[in-house]
Write a protein that holds these residues in place. Structure first.
Motif, PDB file in Angstrom:
ATOM      1  N   MET A  87      44.085  51.886  23.944  1.00  0.00           N
ATOM      2  CA  MET A  87      44.235  53.154  24.654  1.00  0.00           C
ATOM      3  C   MET A  87      45.530  53.239  25.443  1.00  0.00           C
ATOM      4  O   MET A  87      46.027  54.332  25.715  1.00  0.00           O
ATOM      5  N   THR A  88      46.088  52.109  25.862  1.00  0.00           N
ATOM      6  CA  THR A  88      47.328  52.122  26.653  1.00  0.00           C
ATOM      7  C   THR A  88      48.325  51.132  26.062  1.00  0.00           C
ATOM      8  O   THR A  88      48.250  49.941  26.368  1.00  0.00           O
ATOM      9  N   PRO A  89      49.258  51.583  25.258  1.00  0.00           N
ATOM     10  CA  PRO A  89      49.411  52.972  24.783  1.00  0.00           C
ATOM     11  C   PRO A  89      48.409  53.300  23.685  1.00  0.00           C
ATOM     12  O   PRO A  89      47.849  52.405  23.062  1.00  0.00           O
ATOM     13  N   LEU A  90      48.223  54.591  23.466  1.00  0.00           N
ATOM     14  CA  LEU A  90      47.273  55.044  22.459  1.00  0.00           C
ATOM     15  C   LEU A  90      47.733  54.611  21.073  1.00  0.00           C
ATOM     16  O   LEU A  90      48.864  54.846  20.681  1.00  0.00           O
ATOM     17  N   SER A  91      46.807  53.967  20.335  1.00  0.00           N
ATOM     18  CA  SER A  91      47.114  53.478  18.995  1.00  0.00           C
ATOM     19  C   SER A  91      46.180  54.125  17.976  1.00  0.00           C
ATOM     20  O   SER A  91      45.067  54.540  18.312  1.00  0.00           O
ATOM     21  N   TRP A  92      46.660  54.199  16.736  1.00  0.00           N
ATOM     22  CA  TRP A  92      45.818  54.746  15.675  1.00  0.00           C
ATOM     23  C   TRP A  92      44.583  53.895  15.456  1.00  0.00           C
ATOM     24  O   TRP A  92      43.564  54.371  14.946  1.00  0.00           O
ATOM     25  N   LYS A  93      44.643  52.627  15.874  1.00  0.00           N
ATOM     26  CA  LYS A  93      43.493  51.738  15.713  1.00  0.00           C
ATOM     27  C   LYS A  93      42.319  52.163  16.599  1.00  0.00           C
ATOM     28  O   LYS A  93      41.183  51.729  16.364  1.00  0.00           O
ATOM     29  N   ALA A  94      42.603  52.998  17.598  1.00  0.00           N
ATOM     30  CA  ALA A  94      41.515  53.486  18.453  1.00  0.00           C
ATOM     31  C   ALA A  94      40.552  54.363  17.682  1.00  0.00           C
ATOM     32  O   ALA A  94      39.414  54.581  18.126  1.00  0.00           O
ATOM     33  N   PHE A  95      40.976  54.879  16.538  1.00  0.00           N
ATOM     34  CA  PHE A  95      40.140  55.772  15.746  1.00  0.00           C
ATOM     35  C   PHE A  95      39.723  55.164  14.411  1.00  0.00           C
ATOM     36  O   PHE A  95      39.157  55.852  13.569  1.00  0.00           O
ATOM     37  N   VAL A  96      39.975  53.871  14.232  1.00  0.00           N
ATOM     38  CA  VAL A  96      39.613  53.186  12.992  1.00  0.00           C
ATOM     39  C   VAL A  96      38.699  52.015  13.332  1.00  0.00           C
ATOM     40  O   VAL A  96      39.110  51.112  14.078  1.00  0.00           O
ATOM     41  N   PRO A  97      37.475  52.001  12.801  1.00  0.00           N
ATOM     42  CA  PRO A  97      36.529  50.919  13.134  1.00  0.00           C
ATOM     43  C   PRO A  97      36.840  49.626  12.381  1.00  0.00           C
ATOM     44  O   PRO A  97      36.109  49.211  11.479  1.00  0.00           O
ATOM     45  N   VAL A  98      37.952  48.992  12.756  1.00  0.00           N
ATOM     46  CA  VAL A  98      38.364  47.744  12.126  1.00  0.00           C
ATOM     47  C   VAL A  98      38.127  46.594  13.102  1.00  0.00           C
ATOM     48  O   VAL A  98      38.518  46.674  14.262  1.00  0.00           O
ATOM     49  N   GLY A  99      37.481  45.552  12.614  1.00  0.00           N
ATOM     50  CA  GLY A  99      37.254  44.380  13.448  1.00  0.00           C
ATOM     51  C   GLY A  99      36.113  44.515  14.427  1.00  0.00           C
ATOM     52  O   GLY A  99      35.931  43.657  15.297  1.00  0.00           O
ATOM     53  N   GLY A 100      35.319  45.567  14.298  1.00  0.00           N
ATOM     54  CA  GLY A 100      34.186  45.748  15.199  1.00  0.00           C
ATOM     55  C   GLY A 100      32.874  45.405  14.523  1.00  0.00           C
ATOM     56  O   GLY A 100      32.826  45.014  13.356  1.00  0.00           O
ATOM     57  N   ASP A 101      31.792  45.555  15.276  1.00  0.00           N
ATOM     58  CA  ASP A 101      30.455  45.324  14.732  1.00  0.00           C
ATOM     59  C   ASP A 101      29.475  46.210  15.489  1.00  0.00           C
ATOM     60  O   ASP A 101      29.864  47.032  16.318  1.00  0.00           O
ATOM     61  N   LEU A 102      28.202  46.055  15.184  1.00  0.00           N
ATOM     62  CA  LEU A 102      27.159  46.880  15.795  1.00  0.00           C
ATOM     63  C   LEU A 102      26.382  46.118  16.868  1.00  0.00           C
ATOM     64  O   LEU A 102      25.245  46.469  17.179  1.00  0.00           O
ATOM     65  N   SER A 103      27.008  45.090  17.440  1.00  0.00           N
ATOM     66  CA  SER A 103      26.307  44.277  18.444  1.00  0.00           C
ATOM     67  C   SER A 103      25.977  45.086  19.694  1.00  0.00           C
ATOM     68  O   SER A 103      24.956  44.836  20.346  1.00  0.00           O
ATOM     69  N   ASN A 104      26.824  46.058  20.040  1.00  0.00           N
ATOM     70  CA  ASN A 104      26.521  46.891  21.209  1.00  0.00           C
ATOM     71  C   ASN A 104      25.257  47.710  20.991  1.00  0.00           C
ATOM     72  O   ASN A 104      24.484  47.940  21.929  1.00  0.00           O
ATOM     73  N   TYR A 105      25.039  48.159  19.757  1.00  0.00           N
ATOM     74  CA  TYR A 105      23.841  48.940  19.452  1.00  0.00           C
ATOM     75  C   TYR A 105      22.589  48.068  19.507  1.00  0.00           C
ATOM     76  O   TYR A 105      21.562  48.482  20.060  1.00  0.00           O
ATOM     77  N   SER A 106      22.674  46.878  18.939  1.00  0.00           N
ATOM     78  CA  SER A 106      21.522  45.979  19.009  1.00  0.00           C
ATOM     79  C   SER A 106      21.236  45.564  20.448  1.00  0.00           C
ATOM     80  O   SER A 106      20.084  45.413  20.848  1.00  0.00           O
ATOM     81  N   GLY A 107      22.303  45.417  21.243  1.00  0.00           N
ATOM     82  CA  GLY A 107      22.110  45.049  22.645  1.00  0.00           C
ATOM     83  C   GLY A 107      21.475  46.154  23.462  1.00  0.00           C
ATOM     84  O   GLY A 107      20.521  45.925  24.213  1.00  0.00           O
ATOM     85  N   VAL A 108      21.980  47.384  23.309  1.00  0.00           N
ATOM     86  CA  VAL A 108      21.461  48.473  24.124  1.00  0.00           C
ATOM     87  C   VAL A 108      20.052  48.876  23.686  1.00  0.00           C
ATOM     88  O   VAL A 108      19.225  49.302  24.514  1.00  0.00           O
TER      89      VAL A 108
END
Length: 278
Positions: A44-65
């Motif tokens: 986000m600082t600086p704003l990158s195109w990667k902020a809008f591409v789900p690369v290198g992430g997972d769904l662990s936040n969803y399983s956690g919440v």
């Protein structure tokens, strides 16, 4: 022909721009919710195109919440919203039909009061009303969460306007056949009112699904909390797991969006016909 094509292209471009501006923030929330903890800030600082591409992430936040108190609160929101829709329509339909088809003293005054109460901000009366509910032993109960949302003035108004658009000859023919007002409502009016019922039901659902102040005042225990309150509680004085907060926010946003997409035709039809009759 050239002017017509130019207008079509301009309208198409405006529609695409509007769609992107509406969906892009929600897409960003989803992409950021796949980042571990607060690592979405790296893009986000600086704003990158990667902020809008789900690369290198997972769904662990969803399983956690969804493994904590938020899951119970989400089920509570479904239950309370479902009860609000069913019971709210059970109140709004006969009230709207009476205002649309029956003649009785003070009808205009009653309709004016319905319209005025629909314009009154609920937050203005929430605190004194919550004190009354606590005195009535309705605090921290499902009944306390549901009751204030049942008599929805705008739902009554919309159904009344739709009922007035149904030809009166149908009701008069039913009356000649010996069918009373209740029979006319059940056998003739309701089968013709599917768009209005879906529109009013969606209105009741959305008003309850996104409610915050009233559930905060009434649903105090974790067993009675609704999803927006549980989501806010994920942020504490010492820890803020933004990844899980974004995951919960996406879940809360996507559920009504899916319902609106499924019933968009009936919902828009109900809104477009609500102002045909006065």
């Amino acid at each position: 022909m050239t002017r017509k094509r130019s207008a079509t292209a301009l309208l198409t471009a405006a529609a695409v721009l509007t769609a992107v501006s509406v969906t892009l923030p929600l897409w960003w929330v989803f992409v950021s919710s796949t980042r571990p903890v607060n690592t979405y800030l790296n893009y986000m600082t600086p704003l990158s195109w990667k902020a809008f591409v789900p690369v290198g992430g997972d769904l662990s936040n969803y399983s956690g919440v969804l493994s904590g108190d938020f899951r119970i609160a989400l089920l509570n929101s479904f239950l309370v919203s479902f009860l609000t829709v069913i019971l709210g329509l059970a109140i709004a339909v006969p009230a709207a039909y009476a205002l649309a088809a029956l003649d009785f003293p003070g009808k205009t005054l009653v309709f004016s009061l319905v319209v005025l109460t629909s314009m009154l901000p609920f937050d203005a009366i929430a605190i004194p009303l919550s004190n009354m509910f606590v005195n009535w032993h309705l605090g921290d109960t499902y009944a306390g969460l549901v009751l204030p949302a049942l008599a929805n003035g705008f739902a009554i108004f919309m159904l009344r306007q739709f009922f007035m658009g149904i030809p009166r000859e149908l009701g008069e023919a039913a009356e000649l056949d010996g069918v009373g007002p209740v029979g006319t409502l059940l056998r003739i009016v309701l089968p013709l009112s599917r768009p209005a019922l879906i529109g009013a039901g969606m209105m009741l659902f959305l008003s309850q699904w996104q409610a915050f102040l009233w559930p905060l005042l009434i649903g105090t225990s974790p067993e009675r909390q609704l999803a927006p309150i549980a989501l806010a509680n994920l942020s504490t004085l010492f820890t803020v797991n933004t990844g899980q907060i974004l995951a919960g926010s996406f879940v809360l946003s996507v559920i009504p969006m899916v319902l609106l997409l499924l019933f968009q035709k009936q919902y828009t039809n109900s809104l477009s016909t609500s102002g045909l009759k006065g």
